[in-house]
Scaffold this active site. Structure first.
Site, PDB file in Angstrom:
ATOM      1  N   ASP A 275      -7.988   3.249   0.593  1.00 60.82           N
ATOM      2  CA  ASP A 275      -7.319   3.651   1.938  1.00 60.82           C
ATOM      3  C   ASP A 275      -8.734   4.424   3.531  1.00 60.82           C
ATOM      4  O   ASP A 275      -8.665   5.866   3.277  1.00 60.82           O
ATOM      5  CB  ASP A 275      -6.231   5.014   1.727  1.00 60.82           C
ATOM      6  CG  ASP A 275      -5.038   4.693   2.727  1.00 60.82           C
ATOM      7  OD1 ASP A 275      -5.318   4.643   4.048  1.00 60.82           O
ATOM      8  OD2 ASP A 275      -4.384   5.944   1.951  1.00 60.82           O
TER       9      ASP A 275
ATOM     10  N   ASN B 117       2.385   1.639   4.448  1.00 60.66           N
ATOM     11  CA  ASN B 117       2.980   0.220   4.878  1.00 60.66           C
ATOM     12  C   ASN B 117       1.963   0.550   6.327  1.00 60.66           C
ATOM     13  O   ASN B 117       2.704   0.235   6.988  1.00 60.66           O
ATOM     14  CB  ASN B 117       4.063  -0.483   4.482  1.00 60.66           C
ATOM     15  CG  ASN B 117       4.090  -1.827   4.858  1.00 60.66           C
ATOM     16  OD1 ASN B 117       5.249  -2.334   5.424  1.00 60.66           O
ATOM     17  ND2 ASN B 117       3.126  -2.541   4.880  1.00 60.66           N
TER      18      ASN B 117
ATOM     19  N   CYS C 267      -1.314   1.087   7.278  1.00 56.80           N
ATOM     20  CA  CYS C 267      -2.993   0.569   7.420  1.00 56.80           C
ATOM     21  C   CYS C 267      -3.310  -0.720   6.679  1.00 56.80           C
ATOM     22  O   CYS C 267      -3.394  -1.511   7.746  1.00 56.80           O
ATOM     23  CB  CYS C 267      -3.800   1.892   6.993  1.00 56.80           C
ATOM     24  SG  CYS C 267      -3.376   3.004   8.054  1.00 56.80           S
ATOM     25  N   ARG C 268      -3.480  -0.494   5.409  1.00 58.77           N
ATOM     26  CA  ARG C 268      -4.152  -1.766   4.262  1.00 58.77           C
ATOM     27  C   ARG C 268      -2.654  -2.807   4.478  1.00 58.77           C
ATOM     28  O   ARG C 268      -3.084  -4.040   4.596  1.00 58.77           O
ATOM     29  CB  ARG C 268      -4.095  -1.293   2.914  1.00 58.77           C
ATOM     30  CG  ARG C 268      -5.878   0.418   3.106  1.00 58.77           C
ATOM     31  CD  ARG C 268      -5.649   0.373   2.062  1.00 58.77           C
ATOM     32  NE  ARG C 268      -4.976   1.413   1.537  1.00 58.77           N
ATOM     33  CZ  ARG C 268      -4.521   2.077   1.038  1.00 58.77           C
ATOM     34  NH1 ARG C 268      -5.239   1.515  -0.796  1.00 58.77           N
ATOM     35  NH2 ARG C 268      -3.600   2.719  -0.131  1.00 58.77           N
ATOM     36  N   SER C 269      -1.522  -2.289   3.732  1.00 59.91           N
ATOM     37  CA  SER C 269      -0.855  -3.511   3.998  1.00 59.91           C
ATOM     38  C   SER C 269      -0.717  -4.630   5.137  1.00 59.91           C
ATOM     39  O   SER C 269      -0.403  -5.778   4.791  1.00 59.91           O
ATOM     40  CB  SER C 269      -0.083  -3.037   2.748  1.00 59.91           C
ATOM     41  OG  SER C 269       1.034  -2.822   3.976  1.00 59.91           O
TER      42      SER C 269
ATOM     43  N   CYS D  13       1.103  -1.278   0.001  1.00 60.55           N
ATOM     44  CA  CYS D  13      -0.151   0.248  -0.381  1.00 60.55           C
ATOM     45  C   CYS D  13       0.814   1.199  -0.642  1.00 60.55           C
ATOM     46  O   CYS D  13       2.314   1.087  -0.367  1.00 60.55           O
ATOM     47  CB  CYS D  13      -1.155  -0.364   1.102  1.00 60.55           C
ATOM     48  SG  CYS D  13      -0.124   0.520   3.006  1.00 60.55           S
TER      49      CYS D  13
END
Length: 146
Positions: free
Chosen positions: A118, A10, A12-14, A7
């Site tokens: 995001d 690195n 939040c999402r990933s 993401c």
């Protein structure tokens, strides 16, 4: 099999995708490797966003020990699949690819050319983003086992 989740920062999402996938793989006895990275370098060596850590914990996942990494060219050699969260991440990762083999490793994380929103600027998005990532991780495991 080696999977890299990517993401922007690195945090939040990933990290959610990495932590969820890692635990699901362990539960199924699959010894695949999972890591994550960000296309930006602002958060290198920092833990995941506190909201990502909290939502993961709420659903039984621990991502508190993960640390942010910056995506680099060498990661093409370290992964069989590079799964990016949105089209901007896709563009940024593909810019670093040096050949067709590297480019073919890179795909959007979600099926159907969809993006993972995001949640960084909206606390209310962390739970729906988490649930979508968890659902996709389960589906990816089934797809990749074939």
């Amino acid at each position: 099999m080696k999977i890299l989740m990517v993401c922007l920062g690195n945090i939040c999402r990933s990290p959610l995708a990495e932590g969820i996938m890692r635990q699901l793989l362990e539960e199924q006895g699959l010894s695949w490797e999972v890591a994550s990275a960000g296309t930006g370098d602002w958060h290198v060596n920092q833990p995941a966003d506190r909201r990502s850590i909290a939502i993961a914990k709420k659903f039984g996942y621990d991502i508190s020990k993960q640390r942010a990494r910056h995506f680099g060219k060498q990661m093409f050699d370290e992964a069989d699949h590079i799964l990016v969260m949105d089209r901007n991440n896709l563009r940024d990762v593909l810019k670093l690819a040096e050949n067709t083999e590297q480019r073919e490793k890179v795909k959007l994380f979600l099926a159907g050319d969809l993006e993972v929103t995001d949640p960084y600027y909206d606390d209310q998005l962390f739970e729906p983003v988490f649930l979508g990532i968890e659902e996709r991780c389960k589906a990816l495991i089934e797809e990749m086992k074939l």
